[in-house]
Write an enzyme that holds these catalytic residues in place. Sequence first.
Site, PDB file in Angstrom:
ATOM      1  N   SER A 178      44.012  29.540  33.554  1.00  0.00           N
ATOM      2  CA  SER A 178      44.777  29.089  32.379  1.00  0.00           C
ATOM      3  C   SER A 178      45.032  30.214  31.373  1.00  0.00           C
ATOM      4  O   SER A 178      45.838  30.046  30.457  1.00  0.00           O
ATOM      5  CB  SER A 178      44.040  27.960  31.647  1.00  0.00           C
ATOM      6  N   GLU A 186      37.352  46.552  47.342  1.00  0.00           N
ATOM      7  CA  GLU A 186      38.106  45.297  47.207  1.00  0.00           C
ATOM      8  C   GLU A 186      38.762  44.973  48.547  1.00  0.00           C
ATOM      9  O   GLU A 186      39.406  45.828  49.147  1.00  0.00           O
ATOM     10  CB  GLU A 186      39.159  45.455  46.090  1.00  0.00           C
ATOM     11  N   VAL A 222      33.894  43.958  52.470  1.00  0.00           N
ATOM     12  CA  VAL A 222      32.492  44.266  52.772  1.00  0.00           C
ATOM     13  C   VAL A 222      31.999  43.291  53.836  1.00  0.00           C
ATOM     14  O   VAL A 222      32.127  42.076  53.686  1.00  0.00           O
ATOM     15  CB  VAL A 222      31.625  44.169  51.490  1.00  0.00           C
ATOM     16  N   THR A 267      40.689  34.663  41.810  1.00  0.00           N
ATOM     17  CA  THR A 267      40.560  33.775  40.638  1.00  0.00           C
ATOM     18  C   THR A 267      41.041  34.403  39.331  1.00  0.00           C
ATOM     19  O   THR A 267      41.616  33.715  38.479  1.00  0.00           O
ATOM     20  CB  THR A 267      39.082  33.333  40.508  1.00  0.00           C
ATOM     21  N   HIS A 290      38.209  31.416  25.590  1.00  0.00           N
ATOM     22  CA  HIS A 290      37.416  30.307  25.052  1.00  0.00           C
ATOM     23  C   HIS A 290      36.565  30.761  23.869  1.00  0.00           C
ATOM     24  O   HIS A 290      36.237  31.945  23.727  1.00  0.00           O
ATOM     25  CB  HIS A 290      36.533  29.718  26.157  1.00  0.00           C
ATOM     26  N   ARG A 334      37.998  27.655  41.752  1.00  0.00           N
ATOM     27  CA  ARG A 334      36.772  27.934  40.997  1.00  0.00           C
ATOM     28  C   ARG A 334      35.599  28.152  41.959  1.00  0.00           C
ATOM     29  O   ARG A 334      35.363  27.296  42.817  1.00  0.00           O
ATOM     30  CB  ARG A 334      36.405  26.754  40.086  1.00  0.00           C
TER      31      ARG A 334
HETATM   32  C1  LIG Z   1      41.887  26.778  37.724  1.00  0.00           C
HETATM   33  C2  LIG Z   1      41.073  27.761  36.927  1.00  0.00           C
HETATM   34  C3  LIG Z   1      41.239  27.855  35.548  1.00  0.00           C
HETATM   35  C4  LIG Z   1      40.474  28.744  34.802  1.00  0.00           C
HETATM   36  N1  LIG Z   1      40.742  28.914  33.478  1.00  0.00           N
HETATM   37  C5  LIG Z   1      40.080  29.847  32.762  1.00  0.00           C
HETATM   38  C6  LIG Z   1      40.396  30.104  31.420  1.00  0.00           C
HETATM   39  O1  LIG Z   1      41.321  29.540  30.864  1.00  0.00           O
HETATM   40  N2  LIG Z   1      39.664  31.025  30.748  1.00  0.00           N
HETATM   41  C7  LIG Z   1      38.632  31.703  31.352  1.00  0.00           C
HETATM   42  O2  LIG Z   1      37.984  32.519  30.682  1.00  0.00           O
HETATM   43  N3  LIG Z   1      38.324  31.509  32.645  1.00  0.00           N
HETATM   44  C8  LIG Z   1      39.029  30.609  33.362  1.00  0.00           C
HETATM   45  N4  LIG Z   1      38.726  30.427  34.687  1.00  0.00           N
HETATM   46  C9  LIG Z   1      37.618  31.198  35.262  1.00  0.00           C
HETATM   47  C10 LIG Z   1      38.023  32.645  35.537  1.00  0.00           C
HETATM   48  O3  LIG Z   1      39.237  32.684  36.230  1.00  0.00           O
HETATM   49  C11 LIG Z   1      36.906  33.309  36.360  1.00  0.00           C
HETATM   50  O4  LIG Z   1      35.685  33.193  35.663  1.00  0.00           O
HETATM   51  C12 LIG Z   1      37.151  34.797  36.601  1.00  0.00           C
HETATM   52  O5  LIG Z   1      38.455  35.040  37.052  1.00  0.00           O
HETATM   53  C13 LIG Z   1      36.148  35.296  37.621  1.00  0.00           C
HETATM   54  O6  LIG Z   1      36.415  36.650  37.888  1.00  0.00           O
HETATM   55  P1  LIG Z   1      35.695  37.392  39.067  1.00  0.00           P
HETATM   56  O7  LIG Z   1      36.017  38.823  38.934  1.00  0.00           O
HETATM   57  O8  LIG Z   1      34.262  36.977  39.088  1.00  0.00           O
HETATM   58  O9  LIG Z   1      36.302  36.751  40.401  1.00  0.00           O
HETATM   59  P2  LIG Z   1      37.630  37.113  41.234  1.00  0.00           P
HETATM   60  O10 LIG Z   1      38.806  37.298  40.365  1.00  0.00           O
HETATM   61  O11 LIG Z   1      37.736  36.104  42.307  1.00  0.00           O
HETATM   62  O12 LIG Z   1      37.285  38.529  41.842  1.00  0.00           O
HETATM   63  C14 LIG Z   1      36.455  38.675  42.964  1.00  0.00           C
HETATM   64  C15 LIG Z   1      37.065  39.751  43.844  1.00  0.00           C
HETATM   65  O13 LIG Z   1      36.163  40.028  44.901  1.00  0.00           O
HETATM   66  C16 LIG Z   1      36.936  40.285  46.057  1.00  0.00           C
HETATM   67  N5  LIG Z   1      36.067  40.064  47.235  1.00  0.00           N
HETATM   68  C17 LIG Z   1      35.529  38.889  47.646  1.00  0.00           C
HETATM   69  N6  LIG Z   1      34.790  39.082  48.741  1.00  0.00           N
HETATM   70  C18 LIG Z   1      34.845  40.403  49.035  1.00  0.00           C
HETATM   71  C19 LIG Z   1      34.283  41.201  50.055  1.00  0.00           C
HETATM   72  N7  LIG Z   1      33.506  40.719  51.031  1.00  0.00           N
HETATM   73  N8  LIG Z   1      34.559  42.533  50.056  1.00  0.00           N
HETATM   74  C20 LIG Z   1      35.353  43.085  49.089  1.00  0.00           C
HETATM   75  N9  LIG Z   1      35.919  42.359  48.110  1.00  0.00           N
HETATM   76  C21 LIG Z   1      35.665  41.038  48.069  1.00  0.00           C
HETATM   77  C22 LIG Z   1      38.078  39.284  45.963  1.00  0.00           C
HETATM   78  O14 LIG Z   1      39.185  39.644  46.775  1.00  0.00           O
HETATM   79  C23 LIG Z   1      38.370  39.315  44.478  1.00  0.00           C
HETATM   80  O15 LIG Z   1      39.392  40.238  44.147  1.00  0.00           O
HETATM   81  C24 LIG Z   1      39.482  29.543  35.448  1.00  0.00           C
HETATM   82  C25 LIG Z   1      39.341  29.459  36.848  1.00  0.00           C
HETATM   83  C26 LIG Z   1      40.137  28.598  37.576  1.00  0.00           C
HETATM   84  C27 LIG Z   1      40.001  28.558  39.075  1.00  0.00           C
END
Ligand SMILES: Cc1cc2nc3c(=O)[nH]c(=O)nc-3n(C[C@H](O)[C@H](O)[C@H](O)COP(=O)(O)OP(=O)(O)OC[C@H]3O[C@@H](n4cnc5c(N)ncnc54)[C@H](O)[C@@H]3O)c2cc1C
Length: 353
Positions: free
Chosen positions: A47, A33, A172, A42, A51, A318
């Site tokens: 919110s 990370e 990374v 994200t 869902h 997003r």
């Molecule tokens: C405004 C908004 C409202 C939303 N509302 C909802 C909701 O109500 N309900 C719902 O289910 N979903 C909702 N979502 C969607 C939800 O937040 C995402 O689908 C989810 O958080 C995605 O998780 P993730 O682990 O893929 O991404 P992230 O939480 O972004 O995790 C990715 C991680 O990778 C790390 N990373 C990136 N690049 C590198 C690298 N090169 N090397 C090492 N680490 C790296 C980042 O630092 C991060 O910690 C919403 C999103 C937004 C923006």
Amino acid sequence: MKIFDVIVIGAGAVGNAIARELTRYRLDVAVLEKEQDTGFETSGRNSGVLHAGFNNRPGTLMARLCVEGNKGFEREAALLGISFRRTGKLVTGLTDEDREELQRLKGQGEANGAEGLTILNGEEISRIHPRIGGNWALLSERTGVFDPFEYTVALGEHACQNGAVYFFGKRVSEIRRENVQAEDCFEVTAGGERFRSRWLINSAGLYADEICRMAGIDAYEIRPCRGEYHILDKGCGLDLPLPVYPVPNQKAGGLGIHLTPSIHGNIMIGPSAEYLGDHEREEYDSTKEVMDMLFEGGHQLLSDIKRTDIIRSFAGIRPKLTTKETGGYAVSSLNRNRRRVGLSRWRASSPRD
Ligand SMILES: Cc1cc2nc3c(=O)[nH]c(=O)nc-3n(C[C@H](O)[C@H](O)[C@H](O)COP(=O)(O)OP(=O)(O)OC[C@H]3O[C@@H](n4cnc5c(N)ncnc54)[C@H](O)[C@@H]3O)c2cc1C
């Protein structure tokens, strides 16, 4: 060189959930990370709505997983030790066109296997809450709310307790494919250190396309789309039992500005949807223009909202695959979306002390 069976890139909800799942097997799992902790992007900025699965296109993986995940969430929340409330949710509309769209959403949800979907008329809406307006609504009984940050942290803690090794502050920057003793391996450079694994999981959220490119895959391009929120003081005297959304605008970049009661009892107004430039993937600043617009929108929905009720603003971004033209709107068109919400009759149930 540190050698693992699996390296997971990114400690958001997705990376942590995958790492947790993999620790059920005899595998050495590492999570890399770039931030100093989990949930900084994200997953900690949304919110917090569980869902039910009616917004997703039938046949997609997202639709299937959304319905499946929704079913088991009480058990999941208990296992993780996080708070969760199945509040239900209303998607409200005013016009015949809105009603058709609500019917379409209901049909889509049922095709996905989502349960507890009913179309309500104005009278039935006011039985749920006398101050929620709208001539029609889709009631989704299985929608709920939770704290997304708590959830992400709990997933990571479980993964860690079960043996996954977390490396924070490890961005990374390079991925190479190697053949070591007749086995295909990945060599990953992160934060100046090298790691090796047989399998690599890309859960890097906003940077998932960059990680793909490092691994030689050019198929994705992430377009960041910011959503800003206001959080209202718990003591502002407004009573919102369940999330209330407008009929979604098909061309919009999100589900529309909605009002969501957080699991902690605050109301959130938002999110907006604003496409950003490629180099603005971590531009989490709240902007005056959108903050004013959200306040104005919130005030129209709940006329008792005062600026002093706002205790915090924040933004999430997003990682979208669709472009602004195919799935997003600009700040200037948010007002049009707000008018579609149809909650103008909605008022605070009790004035602020
Ligand atoms: C405004 C908004 C409202 C939303 N509302 C909802 C909701 O109500 N309900 C719902 O289910 N979903 C909702 N979502 C969607 C939800 O937040 C995402 O689908 C989810 O958080 C995605 O998780 P993730 O682990 O893929 O991404 P992230 O939480 O972004 O995790 C990715 C991680 O990778 C790390 N990373 C990136 N690049 C590198 C690298 N090169 N090397 C090492 N680490 C790296 C980042 O630092 C991060 O910690 C919403 C999103 C937004 C923006």
